[in-house]
Design an enzyme around this catalytic site. Structure first.
Site, PDB file in Angstrom:
ATOM      1  N   LYS A 144      62.140 107.367  95.603  1.00  0.00           N
ATOM      2  CA  LYS A 144      62.963 106.690  94.766  1.00  0.00           C
ATOM      3  C   LYS A 144      64.178 107.279  94.275  1.00  0.00           C
ATOM      4  CE  LYS A 144      63.656 105.590  90.823  1.00  0.00           C
ATOM      5  NZ  LYS A 144      64.977 105.996  90.082  1.00  0.00           N
ATOM      6  N   GLU A 158      58.472 118.710  87.580  1.00  0.00           N
ATOM      7  CA  GLU A 158      59.784 119.657  87.391  1.00  0.00           C
ATOM      8  C   GLU A 158      60.396 118.981  86.209  1.00  0.00           C
ATOM      9  OE1 GLU A 158      63.011 121.051  86.621  1.00  0.00           O
ATOM     10  OE2 GLU A 158      63.775 120.538  88.595  1.00  0.00           O
ATOM     11  N   CYS A 211      68.649 121.444  84.697  1.00  0.00           N
ATOM     12  CA  CYS A 211      67.278 121.724  84.012  1.00  0.00           C
ATOM     13  C   CYS A 211      67.461 123.332  83.650  1.00  0.00           C
ATOM     14  CB  CYS A 211      66.237 121.277  84.476  1.00  0.00           C
ATOM     15  SG  CYS A 211      66.080 121.662  86.053  1.00  0.00           S
ATOM     16  N   GLU A 252      67.771 119.373  75.239  1.00  0.00           N
ATOM     17  CA  GLU A 252      69.026 120.084  76.311  1.00  0.00           C
ATOM     18  C   GLU A 252      70.273 119.413  76.001  1.00  0.00           C
ATOM     19  OE1 GLU A 252      67.306 120.273  80.722  1.00  0.00           O
ATOM     20  OE2 GLU A 252      66.337 118.564  79.829  1.00  0.00           O
TER      21      GLU A 252
END
Length: 488
Positions: free
Chosen positions: A184, A260, A294, A391
């Site tokens: 996906k 992750e 990330c 973040e």
């Protein structure tokens, strides 16, 4: 214009679902739009898969699993090698397609093609190195044999920020191990994954091994597939919040999971560091992918003795970057992925400035069409600022200062995340001390680039678990069977 460029890179009939080796429309012919982040215009439309389409993809993966698991490892490896060579030959096309749908500059996209493609080369070589062991039982009287087997059908959910590399990093070891899969791709960037499916098909990957379902119904699709006990593994790259949902959903059928997730990478500059080298590393660690990574340096912790020098030099470098459409010549920084991303970065910068941070350069979104934010450096960022905890996912370097090594380590570890970290120092003993003390899955020493297909990529704490790449990467797709044998 954009549609014409996409058509030249990806055939019309490949902007569809790829299930069981066949390109097909979604149920009820539904589609969704893929936007150009440089101006918000529509690039093209792709098939919008439903839950029923996703189940059909899993059906195809399950049907192919038996024969694929028994395909000789050398054959699996050679398929990956052919795909590697095909992608290398089409690097320009993949880079342009990625730049159009994601926004990064073509030059940076070429770097992703080279990096992402290396996972296919690495795992093409690992396919023939899957092995168990044979030994005599310690007490004698029997022999112990272990056999490695593919875990089975997998679900991969990939993010928008690295449309090629996040696919190859999962597909490569799965193919090498003998697993089938349903993928996906991110709603914002499905085109690169669809192009990748075409290359793998041309490279000889059997029908049903790889199935692609672009969809706007991500939550429904993943929930339905995880409710199916035929699915044996889930690998996800994305936010910690979504990762937790997928882990909870995996519990019912005890699926293997690799996560992750988010990061909050510290970039520590000690007083003995080569400041110019640290600035060079900071540009790589911060500005790769416009900061939308990330692994991006999120918090710059700089010793108070060199903070002003570091901030001035980094500000000059960041301020000199050219912002614009990723396909234009001379552009260094492309747009963020969407309007929501710009609003989020703007809010974090405003909060930091309101708390006392000084703007060295940038500090706002430029007045132009598209989803852009100016490269920004902030100094004296208070520890209470939201961007210290969250973040940033944008081109913003937030600098705070420290006085001692102990303080730097404590502040670096003061986060729920533990993916990447960076350290600049010329003291070898300190290098070892700090690397051992940091609670992170990856530590870069005097380098702003740590990603490498031959190394295990992954984090600890809320940054997830499992590793991608390296010798460890293929183990995520293998189960161990122990066989007890009599001695004679």
């Amino acid at each position: 214009m954009s549609l014409d460029r996409v058509s030249a890179l990806l055939p019309d009939d490949h902007r569809a679902l790829y299930i069981g080796g066949r390109w097909r429309p979604a149920e009820h012919q539904e589609t969704f739009e893929v936007l150009d982040p440089a101006d918000g215009s529509v690039l093209t439309t792709v098939a919008d898969g439903t839950v029923a389409d996703a189940v059909a993809a899993l059906d195809a993966a399950v049907a192919a699993q038996h024969d694929w698991a028994r395909t000789p490892p050398r054959e699996r490896g050679e398929i990956l090698r052919r795909a590697f060579e095909a992608i290398a030959a089409r690097a320009e096309e993949f880079a342009l397609l990625m730049s159009l749908e994601m926004g990064k500059t073509v030059a940076e996209a070429k770097g992703e093609v080279a990096y992402g493609n290396e996972f296919f080369r690495w795992f093409s070589e690992e396919a023939v190195r899957i092995h168990g062991r044979w030994m005599q039982a310690p007490a004698g009287g029997s022999r112990l044999l272990t056999i490695k087997k593919p875990v089975g059908p997998c679900l991969f959910v990939t993010p928008w920020n690295f449309p090629l590399a996040m696919g190859t990093r999962k597909i490569g070891p799965a193919v090498a191990a003998g697993c089938t899969m349903v993928i996906k791709p991110a709603e914002q960037t499905p085109l690169t994954m669809l192009a990748l499916a075409g290359v793998l098909a041309e490279s000889g990957l059997p029908d049903g091994v790889l199935n692609i379902v672009p969809t706007t119904r991500a939550a429904e699709v993943s929930k339905r597939l995880q409710d199916d006990d035929r699915l044996r593994k889930v690998s996800f790259t994305g936010s910690t919040g979504v990762g937790k949902i997928l882990v909870r959903q995996s519990a019912e059928n005890l699926q293997r999971v690799s996560m992750e997730l988010g990061g909050n990478a510290p970039f520590i500059v000690f007083e003995d560091a080569d400041v110019d080298a640290a600035v060079d590393g900071a540009m790589v660690a911060k500005m790769r992918n416009m900061g939308e990574a990330c692994t991006a340096a999120n918090r710059f912790l700089v010793h108070e003795a060199v903070a002003e020098e570091f901030a001035a030099k980094l500000g000059a470098r960041m301020g000199a970057l050219s912002v614009g459409r990723g396909q234009d010549d001379g552009v260094d920084v492309g747009p963020l992925i969407d309007e929501k991303a710009v609003a989020g970065v703007s809010a974090l910068v405003e909060d930091a400035v309101a708390g006392g941070a000084r703007v060295v350069t940038g500090g706002s979104a430029p007045e132009r069409a598209g989803f852009f934010y100016s490269p920004t450096v902030l100094l004296d960022v208070p520890s209470s600022a939201k961007l210290v905890r969250q973040e940033i996912f944008g081109p913003v370097a937030a600098i705070g200062t420290f006085a001692t090594e102990e303080e730097a380590i404590a502040r670096a570890n003061d986060t729920e995340y533990g993916l990447a970290s960076y350290v600049y120092t010329r003291d070898l003993a300190r290098t070892i001390r700090v690397a051992e003390a940091l609670d992170y899955g990856m530590v870069g020493i005097n380098s702003g680039l740590i990603s490498n297909p031959a190394a295990p990529f992954g984090g600890v704490k809320s940054s997830g678990f499992g590793r991608e790449g390296g010798f460890e990467g293929i183990e995520e797709f293998l189960e161990t069977t122990y066989v007890a044998l009599p001695a004679g």
